[in-house]
Design a protein around this motif. Structure first.
Motif, short mmCIF file in Angstrom:
data_model
loop_
_atom_site.label_atom_id
_atom_site.label_comp_id
_atom_site.label_asym_id
_atom_site.label_seq_id
_atom_site.Cartn_x
_atom_site.Cartn_y
_atom_site.Cartn_z
N LEU A 90 0.85 -1.19 0.00
CA LEU A 90 0.00 0.00 0.00
C LEU A 90 0.88 1.23 0.00
CD1 LEU A 90 -2.49 -1.15 2.80
CD2 LEU A 90 -2.65 -1.57 0.35
N TYR A 91 0.60 2.15 -0.92
CA TYR A 91 1.40 3.36 -1.07
C TYR A 91 0.58 4.56 -0.58
CZ TYR A 91 4.11 0.28 -4.05
OH TYR A 91 4.85 -0.78 -4.53
N GLU A 92 1.00 5.10 0.55
CA GLU A 92 0.22 6.18 1.18
C GLU A 92 0.22 7.45 0.33
OE1 GLU A 92 -0.34 7.99 5.68
OE2 GLU A 92 1.46 6.85 5.16
N LYS A 93 1.34 7.78 -0.30
CA LYS A 93 1.43 9.03 -1.05
C LYS A 93 0.49 9.04 -2.25
CE LYS A 93 6.14 10.37 0.23
NZ LYS A 93 7.50 10.70 -0.27
N THR A 94 0.37 7.92 -2.92
CA THR A 94 -0.49 7.86 -4.12
C THR A 94 -1.86 7.25 -3.81
OG1 THR A 94 0.46 5.71 -4.73
CG2 THR A 94 1.49 7.69 -5.65
N ASN A 95 -2.06 6.82 -2.54
CA ASN A 95 -3.34 6.24 -2.12
C ASN A 95 -3.72 5.05 -3.02
OD1 ASN A 95 -5.06 6.62 0.06
ND2 ASN A 95 -6.66 7.53 -1.18
N SER A 96 -2.73 4.18 -3.26
CA SER A 96 -2.92 3.06 -4.18
C SER A 96 -2.27 1.80 -3.62
CB SER A 96 -2.33 3.40 -5.54
OG SER A 96 -0.93 3.61 -5.43
N PHE A 97 -2.45 0.70 -4.35
CA PHE A 97 -1.83 -0.57 -3.93
C PHE A 97 -1.37 -1.34 -5.15
CE2 PHE A 97 -6.08 -1.93 -5.00
CZ PHE A 97 -5.93 -3.22 -5.48
N TYR A 98 -0.41 -2.23 -4.92
CA TYR A 98 0.04 -3.14 -5.98
C TYR A 98 0.42 -4.47 -5.34
CZ TYR A 98 2.70 -5.31 -9.73
OH TYR A 98 3.14 -6.19 -10.68
N CYS A 99 -0.05 -5.57 -5.93
CA CYS A 99 0.29 -6.90 -5.44
C CYS A 99 1.37 -7.51 -6.31
CB CYS A 99 -0.94 -7.82 -5.42
SG CYS A 99 -0.54 -9.50 -4.87
N PHE A 100 2.52 -7.80 -5.70
CA PHE A 100 3.62 -8.41 -6.44
C PHE A 100 3.41 -9.90 -6.65
CE2 PHE A 100 6.69 -5.00 -6.84
CZ PHE A 100 6.24 -4.08 -5.90
N GLY A 101 2.37 -10.44 -6.03
CA GLY A 101 2.08 -11.85 -6.21
C GLY A 101 1.22 -12.14 -7.42
N CYS A 102 0.14 -11.34 -7.59
CA CYS A 102 -0.77 -11.60 -8.72
C CYS A 102 -0.82 -10.46 -9.73
CB CYS A 102 -2.18 -11.88 -8.21
SG CYS A 102 -2.99 -10.47 -7.41
N GLY A 103 -0.15 -9.33 -9.40
CA GLY A 103 -0.09 -8.22 -10.35
C GLY A 103 -1.28 -7.28 -10.31
N THR A 104 -2.21 -7.52 -9.40
CA THR A 104 -3.37 -6.65 -9.29
C THR A 104 -2.97 -5.32 -8.66
OG1 THR A 104 -4.83 -8.54 -9.01
CG2 THR A 104 -5.71 -6.41 -8.37
N SER A 105 -3.53 -4.23 -9.19
CA SER A 105 -3.24 -2.91 -8.65
C SER A 105 -4.50 -2.07 -8.71
CB SER A 105 -2.13 -2.23 -9.44
OG SER A 105 -2.54 -2.04 -10.79
N GLY A 106 -4.49 -0.95 -8.01
CA GLY A 106 -5.65 -0.08 -8.05
C GLY A 106 -5.64 0.96 -6.96
N ASP A 107 -6.82 1.56 -6.74
CA ASP A 107 -6.96 2.61 -5.74
C ASP A 107 -7.78 2.09 -4.56
OD1 ASP A 107 -9.30 4.27 -7.97
OD2 ASP A 107 -9.57 2.52 -6.68
N VAL A 108 -8.21 3.00 -3.69
CA VAL A 108 -8.94 2.60 -2.49
C VAL A 108 -10.28 1.97 -2.84
CG1 VAL A 108 -10.00 4.88 -2.17
CG2 VAL A 108 -9.68 3.37 -0.20
N ILE A 109 -10.88 2.39 -3.96
CA ILE A 109 -12.15 1.79 -4.39
C ILE A 109 -11.94 0.34 -4.79
CG2 ILE A 109 -14.02 1.90 -6.08
CD1 ILE A 109 -13.58 4.93 -6.23
N SER A 110 -10.92 0.11 -5.57
CA SER A 110 -10.62 -1.27 -5.99
C SER A 110 -10.31 -2.15 -4.79
CB SER A 110 -9.41 -1.28 -6.93
OG SER A 110 -9.61 -0.43 -8.03
N PHE A 111 -9.63 -1.56 -3.80
CA PHE A 111 -9.22 -2.36 -2.65
C PHE A 111 -10.41 -2.86 -1.86
CE2 PHE A 111 -5.88 -3.79 0.10
CZ PHE A 111 -6.49 -3.88 1.34
N ILE A 112 -11.37 -1.99 -1.53
CA ILE A 112 -12.49 -2.47 -0.72
C ILE A 112 -13.46 -3.31 -1.54
CG2 ILE A 112 -12.33 -0.51 0.83
CD1 ILE A 112 -15.07 0.39 -0.29
N ARG A 113 -13.44 -3.18 -2.86
CA ARG A 113 -14.22 -4.12 -3.66
C ARG A 113 -13.70 -5.53 -3.46
NH1 ARG A 113 -15.22 -2.74 -9.79
NH2 ARG A 113 -16.65 -4.49 -9.44
N GLY A 114 -12.37 -5.66 -3.35
CA GLY A 114 -11.79 -6.98 -3.15
C GLY A 114 -11.98 -7.52 -1.75
#
Length: 322
Positions: free
Chosen positions: A50-74
């Motif tokens: 989770l990257y606080e400055k950009t308010n985003s995330f990236y998974c190095f395991g499956c390659g999924t990335s996105g913002d806070v909306i994508s995160f809580i959808r998951g």
């Protein structure tokens, strides 16, 4: 649903992905970033950063990335619209189902109805667990139905006293008007003009929305002579039973690909308490198209578990095509 980009950007700017994630998963800090187990695939070692400055995330395991909306959808098994609405409420931004700004007066009424329901739930819970009059409700739930106090607390169960003005007087003391109580379907005006409690001498089952707000109630009669075994909240500004499922707020957090559609409140409570966290019920109605869509967004497989009497069999047959 057409939500303006400006609204979405404002929502994302007000809500920290770190704060949202911390409520849902275990976080660990690594320098300037936080990591957790990815909500989009099964893993034992955290690879989602989770990257606080950009308010985003990236998974190095499956390659999924996105913002806070994508995160809580998951994490919460939400549709895009539900995720935006949940974060909007958290940020204090109001959007309706069509994505437009709600009329301020209408939004204020909805907020008041939700607040009225929340206070009513507290009143019913205290009546059940603390008051002498609640002993009849405790006997029914703990002795006859075999529930634990932990289950009572978890589902927020309560008891509506036999008196006519108990809840009305309590809500008046909390600052709610008679019109608000009537609009919330917690009270009604009698032929003599008195505003009276709608639920009396009943076990109370609060119904929650996807965000956790109390939006309605189901009340089971304890007096066998009562003609209506169950009475439920009618349509209000915050509730339409054809669009909701009892227990869904808990079931979706289980992140299961399998849901169980049961017939009633106690069926859901018994199943979830026994470990079947994906149990939901269709609020005493035949399964609706709206409820089926809600289920379809949350699981890949559904087991219909209605009663085995003739009515349950007919309801099952009606539900299967949906």
């Amino acid at each position: 649903m057409a939500i303006s980009r400006d609204q979405v950007d404002e929502i994302k700017s007000r809500v920290s992905i770190i704060d949202v994630a911390a409520e849902r998963v275990n976080l660990s800090r690594h320098g300037s970033t936080m990591s957790c187990c990815c909500p989009f695939h099964q893993e034992k070692t955290p690879s989602c950063v989770l990257y606080e400055k950009t308010n985003s995330f990236y998974c190095f395991g499956c390659g999924t990335s996105g913002d806070v909306i994508s995160f809580i959808r998951g994490t919460d098994n939400l549709s895009y619209v539900e995720a935006v609405q949940q974060l909007a409420q958290r940020a204090g931004i109001t959007i309706d189902a069509k994505g437009a700004q709600l009329n301020q007066r209408e939004q204020e009424l909805r907020d008041r109805i939700r607040a009225c329901n929340r206070e009513a739930a507290r009143y019913f819970f205290r009546s059940l667990t603390q008051d002498d009059e609640g002993s009849v409700g405790r006997t029914y739930l703990l002795n006859e139905r075999g529930l634990s106090m932990a289950a009572v607390r978890h589902f927020g169960l309560g008891y509506a006293k036999p008196e006519s003005f108990g809840l009305v007087n309590y809500l008046r003391d909390k600052g709610f008007t008679d019109d608000e109580m009537i609009t919330a379907n917690l009270a009604y005006q009698s032929k003599t003009g008195h505003v009276m409690d709608r639920f009396r001498d009943r076990i109370m089952y609060p119904i929650f929305d996807t965000v956790g707000n109390v939006i309605a109630f189901g009340g089971r009669a304890l007096n066998k002579e009562d003609k209506a075994k169950y009475i439920n909240t009618n349509t209000t500004p915050v509730f339409r039973k054809s669009n909701n499922l009892y227990g869904y707020n808990f079931a979706r957090k289980a992140h299961s690909d399998h849901l169980i559609l049961a017939e009633g409140y106690m069926d859901v409570i018994a199943l979830q308490t026994a470990g079947f966290a994906g149990a939901v019920a269709s609020l005493g109605t035949s399964l609706t198209e709206e409820q089926a869509k809600l289920i379809g967004r949350s699981c890949k497989e559904l087991t219909i578990c209605y009663d085995s009497d003739s009515a349950g069999i007919r309801a099952t047959q009606r539900a299967m095509p949906l």
